[in-house]
Every structure is written in structure tokens, then in C-alpha cells.
Scaffold this active site. Structure first.
Site, PDB file in Angstrom:
ATOM      1  N   PHE A 153     -10.871   6.258   3.060  1.00 30.65           N
ATOM      2  CA  PHE A 153     -10.977   6.926   1.760  1.00 30.65           C
ATOM      3  C   PHE A 153     -11.784   6.120   0.757  1.00 30.65           C
ATOM      4  CE2 PHE A 153      -7.505   4.049   0.562  1.00 30.65           C
ATOM      5  CZ  PHE A 153      -7.831   3.756  -0.752  1.00 30.65           C
ATOM      6  N   LYS A 177     -15.542  12.449  11.050  1.00 29.01           N
ATOM      7  CA  LYS A 177     -14.220  12.816  10.506  1.00 29.01           C
ATOM      8  C   LYS A 177     -13.939  11.905   9.309  1.00 29.01           C
ATOM      9  CE  LYS A 177     -10.232  11.612  10.462  1.00 29.01           C
ATOM     10  NZ  LYS A 177      -9.892  11.828   9.047  1.00 29.01           N
ATOM     11  N   GLU A 180      -9.146  12.332   4.982  1.00 29.67           N
ATOM     12  CA  GLU A 180      -8.628  13.606   4.481  1.00 29.67           C
ATOM     13  C   GLU A 180      -8.241  13.515   3.003  1.00 29.67           C
ATOM     14  OE1 GLU A 180      -7.361  11.446   6.470  1.00 29.67           O
ATOM     15  OE2 GLU A 180      -5.176  11.553   6.704  1.00 29.67           O
ATOM     16  N   SER A 230      -7.796   0.699   8.206  1.00 33.07           N
ATOM     17  CA  SER A 230      -6.867  -0.436   8.183  1.00 33.07           C
ATOM     18  C   SER A 230      -6.790  -1.081   9.575  1.00 33.07           C
ATOM     19  CB  SER A 230      -5.494   0.044   7.734  1.00 33.07           C
ATOM     20  OG  SER A 230      -5.080   1.102   8.570  1.00 33.07           O
ATOM     21  N   CYS A 285     -12.994  -3.007   0.683  1.00 33.82           N
ATOM     22  CA  CYS A 285     -12.721  -3.916   1.810  1.00 33.82           C
ATOM     23  C   CYS A 285     -13.338  -5.288   1.558  1.00 33.82           C
ATOM     24  CB  CYS A 285     -13.276  -3.340   3.096  1.00 33.82           C
ATOM     25  SG  CYS A 285     -15.048  -3.099   3.004  1.00 33.82           S
ATOM     26  N   GLU A 385      -2.622  -7.159   3.074  1.00 30.32           N
ATOM     27  CA  GLU A 385      -3.718  -6.500   2.360  1.00 30.32           C
ATOM     28  C   GLU A 385      -3.086  -5.492   1.402  1.00 30.32           C
ATOM     29  OE1 GLU A 385      -6.235  -3.622   4.403  1.00 30.32           O
ATOM     30  OE2 GLU A 385      -7.954  -4.293   3.242  1.00 30.32           O
TER      31      GLU A 385
HETATM   32  P1  NAD Z   1      -6.653   4.263   7.212  1.00 23.54           P
HETATM   33  O1  NAD Z   1      -6.594   3.318   8.354  1.00 23.54           O
HETATM   34  O2  NAD Z   1      -5.376   4.823   6.672  1.00 23.54           O
HETATM   35  O3  NAD Z   1      -7.540   5.551   7.587  1.00 23.54           O
HETATM   36  C1  NAD Z   1      -8.837   5.418   8.123  1.00 23.54           C
HETATM   37  C2  NAD Z   1      -9.142   6.648   8.972  1.00 23.54           C
HETATM   38  O4  NAD Z   1      -8.200   6.700  10.055  1.00 23.54           O
HETATM   39  C3  NAD Z   1      -9.013   7.968   8.212  1.00 23.54           C
HETATM   40  O5  NAD Z   1     -10.064   8.822   8.601  1.00 23.54           O
HETATM   41  C4  NAD Z   1      -7.653   8.499   8.664  1.00 23.54           C
HETATM   42  O6  NAD Z   1      -7.597   9.912   8.671  1.00 23.54           O
HETATM   43  C5  NAD Z   1      -7.525   7.955  10.069  1.00 23.54           C
HETATM   44  N1  NAD Z   1      -6.133   7.709  10.446  1.00 23.54           N
HETATM   45  C6  NAD Z   1      -5.091   7.394   9.629  1.00 23.54           C
HETATM   46  N2  NAD Z   1      -3.963   7.220  10.346  1.00 23.54           N
HETATM   47  C7  NAD Z   1      -4.295   7.406  11.647  1.00 23.54           C
HETATM   48  C8  NAD Z   1      -3.556   7.347  12.875  1.00 23.54           C
HETATM   49  N3  NAD Z   1      -2.253   7.054  12.891  1.00 23.54           N
HETATM   50  N4  NAD Z   1      -4.220   7.575  14.017  1.00 23.54           N
HETATM   51  C9  NAD Z   1      -5.532   7.864  14.005  1.00 23.54           C
HETATM   52  N5  NAD Z   1      -6.269   7.935  12.882  1.00 23.54           N
HETATM   53  C10 NAD Z   1      -5.676   7.711  11.716  1.00 23.54           C
HETATM   54  O7  NAD Z   1      -7.495   3.545   6.055  1.00 23.54           O
HETATM   55  P2  NAD Z   1      -7.713   4.014   4.562  1.00 23.54           P
HETATM   56  O8  NAD Z   1      -6.443   3.827   3.816  1.00 23.54           O
HETATM   57  O9  NAD Z   1      -8.389   5.331   4.523  1.00 23.54           O
HETATM   58  O10 NAD Z   1      -8.793   2.938   4.070  1.00 23.54           O
HETATM   59  C11 NAD Z   1      -8.467   1.666   3.600  1.00 23.54           C
HETATM   60  C12 NAD Z   1      -8.563   0.631   4.692  1.00 23.54           C
HETATM   61  O11 NAD Z   1      -9.870   0.616   5.237  1.00 23.54           O
HETATM   62  C13 NAD Z   1      -8.312  -0.782   4.184  1.00 23.54           C
HETATM   63  O12 NAD Z   1      -7.528  -1.451   5.119  1.00 23.54           O
HETATM   64  C14 NAD Z   1      -9.712  -1.375   4.111  1.00 23.54           C
HETATM   65  O13 NAD Z   1      -9.775  -2.776   4.196  1.00 23.54           O
HETATM   66  C15 NAD Z   1     -10.349  -0.734   5.279  1.00 23.54           C
HETATM   67  N6  NAD Z   1     -11.803  -0.772   5.170  1.00 23.54           N
HETATM   68  C16 NAD Z   1     -12.454  -1.683   5.941  1.00 23.54           C
HETATM   69  C17 NAD Z   1     -13.820  -1.773   5.854  1.00 23.54           C
HETATM   70  C18 NAD Z   1     -14.575  -2.768   6.686  1.00 23.54           C
HETATM   71  O14 NAD Z   1     -15.771  -2.716   6.681  1.00 23.54           O
HETATM   72  N7  NAD Z   1     -13.927  -3.667   7.397  1.00 23.54           N
HETATM   73  C19 NAD Z   1     -14.530  -0.930   4.987  1.00 23.54           C
HETATM   74  C20 NAD Z   1     -13.821  -0.004   4.229  1.00 23.54           C
HETATM   75  C21 NAD Z   1     -12.446   0.061   4.331  1.00 23.54           C
END
Ligand code: NAD
Length: 500
Positions: A153, A177, A180, A230, A285, A385
């Protein structure tokens, strides 16, 4: 054709809206707390429709000339430049980050589109003439096929833009994808790319959650997965995707440290700690979440950061504020819970972000900047985090202790050193176990023509995003060894081929 966002956001398949109202999710304006749209959440079957579209489009797109692919990419770039304000407004309305920050996000995404305009140059192979007598060897890079991109997000436009321009310029077709929580930016980008002339099926967008991600991870027609999110989900995506034979790059979470040495310009360091700690409400991030201060300057530095943090204007990102809200009410409560935990654990709360005035209408998901001093490395505000506007200061006695502390972190996304000592900075660059390093630069996100990626629990897989590594990820190397009819060939010889 033009970009349109409906009240119920549908999927985008074969350059058209695709409706499958099986399940829906709510999209909020985090600055007001109001639900602004709903989004359809794809089932396995709907996700498979998008995969089928990308699979069908692949052979023709793969064979489309570099000249044609690049012309479409240039059109896309032009449209994006002309209409970047619209995209920034969508980002602010769904993510909450302030408008200037949203424009910055679009600008960083544009860099990758511009990189992708160079695809013909970057995809050139290698050629060795006469590797053996009369034998030439050619290395060429071919697209991997259907590429899935699953994004978080916090950068609803930039993170998809890290991947799909490179994937598409390299001849792949894509199923994206997005998160959401703020999916409109991805739909808008896909519509804009169609307007630029991208053929049907080359870029498809499905909205969804675990059900659609699991389909992408396991469907045999999907060849590569680029995931950002994450760490626990990144680990899951990496292990599931690779177990199903896919090429996977899964970018995870972070805990980024900024080391401040006594000879640093403390005014600069305080400005940068505030920018990098509280920008986008800490939902980056590459945000700085820990300032590591040498004891001798810690009091002065904490004071400077605190003064600045207290002066930030918090509110609706469309009103010229410095810092916007958090993404959801649930996330706000989680971050506030960490502030409570920090106090209980005995850290010194210097600036309390749980209260303060907000320039916004309604019940937005706001917290103010929070600063903790004398944070211990066993406290949850240090180990976890938080992904919110909570900055911790850890005091150390020496440069060596600072390096050891940073290297002991399980994450390795970004880090920075603030110093005027070239020798110290050089040692830091060399010894630090982190993928992206800043020297007097707090958020060292590499420019488009380098590659982005962390180490350790911040990236699973070995290819980074965009830049030269992005092109490697989205292509496979093929080596052709060839000899044309030559009357001097040596006839039958069962020995292993040797070059002479
Ligand atoms: P998230 O892990 O909750 O979601 C990321 C994606 O995974 C979304 O599209 C979500 O729909 C999907 N998802 C969520 N739960 C899932 C599951 N159980 N099984 C399969 N798919 C699932 O992350 P977020 O809250 O949207 O974003 C923040 C996180 O992203 C932070 O941890 C941040 O550090 C990380 N991030 C990392 C980078 C990087 O380059 N390392 C860049 C941006 C964000």
C-alpha cells in the site's frame, strides 16, 4: 480512451474493465476516515482470467519489435508526464501522503519508465566472433513470459512502476495485483498505458488478497513473481513461488538506522532525521526509524530533532501540511500501541505523537511525530518494524559499536551515516551489511539506472528491482554457439568439445 475510476473499482483485463463482484473491500480516504470507494476482490477463477489474458498476449508481444515496444513506452512516458498531477491526487486521496510527496513518488516511478525507454540498448546481447575456429558464440536475453507483480500500500504507483515498465519493455506480459487498500493508482496507470497504445492483455490488473496472490504463486502459466510487502509475507511468497518453479524476487520489511558521528553537521542531521523519519508518516520502506547517536552529541541532536518534530503541521495532504495520516484506523491503533509499549519498556518519550491538532475534516487516522530517546535494543519499538511516525534514538559510545548495532539487525534495506570524516564514511560503506547506503543522504533510494534492493530479511531472491538487475530478472540468458558450413570440419569426434 481515457482514465476513469468508478465507485466500485473493477479489475482490468484485456484493456477493459472486468467485473466479478464476488467479494469487495473498502477504500478509505485516510485523512477524513470516510469510505470513498469499494474494490472487487478477485477469486481464484477471476485471477485465472487475468492470467489467461496475459498468457494469450505473450507470444505476439514477445515478437513485437523493440522499435514498436519502445514507441509505446515513450507515449506512456509522455502521458504520465502530462498527467502526473492526476495520479498524485489519487495517491493522496487513498494513501494519505501529502501532495508534494505523492508527486515525488510519481517522479521516482517515471525514472523507471524512462529507463524502460532504453530497453533496446539494455537488452543488447553479447557476441564473440571466432570463439573457436569458425565458431561464433552469442548471448541473448529473452523474456520470461507471464510476470506477476504484487505490490504494497505504501507506494501505490511507484512500486508497480519499479517493475511493470521493465517487464513489458523486455517482452513479458503482466498481471499486477496492487494493494487492496489503495488500488486506484494501479488501475489508472493501466488505463493510461492502454491509451499509449499497449495491446490487450499485456498489462492486466486484478484486485485482491491472499486468494488471488496464492493463485499467482501456484498457477503454472505464471513464470515470475515480483513481490513487495512485509517480511513474513515476502518469505511466504518466496518459498511458495520458488516451490512452484517460478523466478521470485520478494522485497520485505525494514528497520533503517542513521548513524550520526560527532563531527557531523548536526543541523543537517536533525533536518534529515525528521524528513526521513516522519515523511509519509513513517510509512516508507526506506524511512529512518532509528537514529544511532554517539553519546557525546546525543543530547544536542535529540533536542534539535525534537524542536523540529514539534513544529510539523499534521493534516489532510491536500492542505499543504507536512505530514498526513496513517493508512487505516487499525494501523493507527497498532502504531499507538507501540508508543505505549515504548513507555512501558522504559524508553524516554521526548515527543508524544498521540495527541495534537490536525488540519483535516472528519475522523482521519492521524498520529503526530513521536520521538523516543535512550531506546534499548530489546524493546519492541527497536526490534519491530512499526511503519509509522515513531523515531527511536539509540545511544552508543563508539563508531564501532554503531556499526555492530546496525549489522546485528535482521533487516538490511537502507542505512545512512552522517559525518564529515571521509575515512569513517568509507569504512562504513565497506563494512555495513545493508543493501542501500547513504552518506549524508538519509533515504538512499537508487536512481532508475542503478538497482534497488536490500539485504537479509529485506529481500528474498538475488535480483534487485529496476536498473540492470531488473532487466536481468525479467529475461533469461540464452547462449547460442554456432558454426556455418565449413568444409574443414573435423568429422566424428566423441571427445568433449574443446576450443582451438
Ligand atoms: P503486506 O505484506 O501486508 O501486503 C503486501 C501485498 O501482499 C499486498 O498486495 C497484499 O494484498 C498481499 N498480502 C497481504 N497478506 C497476504 C497473505 N497472507 N498472503 C498473500 N498475500 C498477502 O504489506 P503492506 O502493509 O501493504 O506494505 C508495507 C510493508 O511493505 C512494510 O513491511 C514495508 O517495509 C514493505 N515494503 C518494502 C519495500 C522494499 O523495497 N523492501 C518497499 C515498500 C514496502
Amino acid at each position: 480512451m481515457s482514465t476513469t475510476l468508478t465507485d466500485t473499482l473493477q479489475h482490468w483485463i484485456n484493456n477493459a474493465a472486468y467485473s466479478a463482484p464476488e467479494r469487495t473491500g473498502k477504500i478509505y480516504n485516510p485523512a477524513t476516515g470516510n469510505v470513498t470507494r469499494t474494490v472487487q476482490l478477485a477469486s481464484k477463477e477471476t485471477t485465472e482470467v487475468a492470467i489467461a489474458a496475459a498468457t494469450a498476449a505473450f507470444p505476439k508481444w514477445r515478437d513485437t519489435s523493440l522499435a514498436r515496444r519502445t514507441a509505446i513506452m515513450f507515449n506512456f512516458r509522455q502521458l504520465l508526464v502530462e498527467r502526473k498531477g492526476e495520479l498524485a491526487a489519487i495517491i493522496t486521496a487513498e494513501h494519505g501522503k501529502v501532495l508534494d510527496d505523492a508527486l515525488g513518488e510519481v517522479a521516482r516511478g517515471l525514472e523507471v519508465v524512462e529507463l524502460a525507454c532504453n530497453a533496446p540498448y539494455l537488452l543488447k546481447g553479447d557476441y564473440s566472433q571466432n570463439a573457436s575456429t569458425g565458431v561464433d558464440v552469442q548471448s541473448l536475453r529473452q523474456p520470461v513470459g507471464v510476470s506477476a507483480i504484487i505490490s504494497p500500500f505504501n507506494f501505490p504507483a511507484m512500486v508497480p512502476l519499479w517493475f511493470f515498465p521493465v517487464a513489458i519493455a523486455s517482452g513479458n506480459t503482466v498481471v499486477l495485483k496492487p494493494s487492496e487498500k489503495d488500488p486506484s493508482a494501479a488501475i489508472w496507470l493501466a488505463q493510461l498505458f492502454a491509451e499509449a497504445g499497449l495491446p490487450e492483455g499485456v498489462l492486466n490488473v486484478v484486485h485482491g488478497d491472499k486468494e488471488s496472490v496464492d493463485t499467482l504463486l501456484t498457477d503454472p502459466r505464471v513464470n515470475s513473481i515480483s513481490f513487495v510487502g512485509s517480511t513474513p509475507i515476502a518469505q511466504y511468497v518466496y518459498s511458495t513461488g520458488t516451490a512452484h518453479g517460478k523466478r521470485v524476487q520478494a522485497f520485505g520489511g525494514a528497520k533503517n538506522h542513521m548513524l550520526v558521528l560527532p563531527d557531523a553537521d548536526l543541523e543537517l542531521a536533525a533536518d534529515m532525521a525528521v524528513n526521513a523519519g516522519f515523511g509519509a508518516a513513517g510509512e516508507r520502506c526506506m524511512a529512518i526509524s532509528v537514529v544511532v547517536a554517539l553519546d557525546s552529541i546525543a543530547d544536542e541532536l535529540v533536542d534539535k530533532i525534537a524542536q523540529r518534530a514539534k513544529g510539523l503541521r499534521v493534516g489532510d495532504g491536500t492542505r499543504g501540511c507536512d505530514m498526513g495520516p496513517l493508512i487505516t484506523g487499525e494501523h493507527k491503533a497498532k502504531v499507538a500501541g507501540y508508543i505505549d509499549a515504548g513507555i512501558t519498556a522504559g524508553a524516554e518519550l521526548v515527543v508524544d505523537g498521540r495527541t495534537g491538532t490536525v488540519d483535516a475534516q472528519g475522523e482521519g487516522f492521524f498520529l503526530h511525530p513521536t520521538l523516543f530517546d535512550k531506546v534499548g535494543t530489546d524493546m519492541s519499538i527497536y526490534t519491530d518494524e512499526i511503519f509509522g511516525p515513531v523515531l527511536s534514538v539509540v545511544r552508543v559510545e563508539s563508531f564501532n559499536e554503531g556499526i555492530e548495532l546496525i549489522n546485528a539487525s535482521p533487516y538490511g534495506n537502507g542505512t545512512a551515516i552522517f559525518t564529515n570524516d571521509g575515512g569513517a564514511a568509507r569504512r562504513f560503506e565497506d563494512e555495513i551489511q545493508v543493501g542501500m547506503v547513504g552518506v549524508n543522504v538519509p533515504i538512499p533510494v537508487p536512481v532508475g539506472y542503478h538497482s534497488f534492493g536490500g539485504w537479509k530479511a529485506s529481500l528474498f531472491g538475488d535480483q534487485h528491482a529496476y536498473g540492470p538487475e531488473g532487466f536481468k530478472f525479467f529475461t533469461r540468458n540464452k547462449v547460442v554457439t554456432k558454426r556455418w558450413l565449413d568444409p574443414s570440419h573435423g568429422g566424428i569426434n566423441l571427445g568433449f568439445p574443446q576450443n582451438d
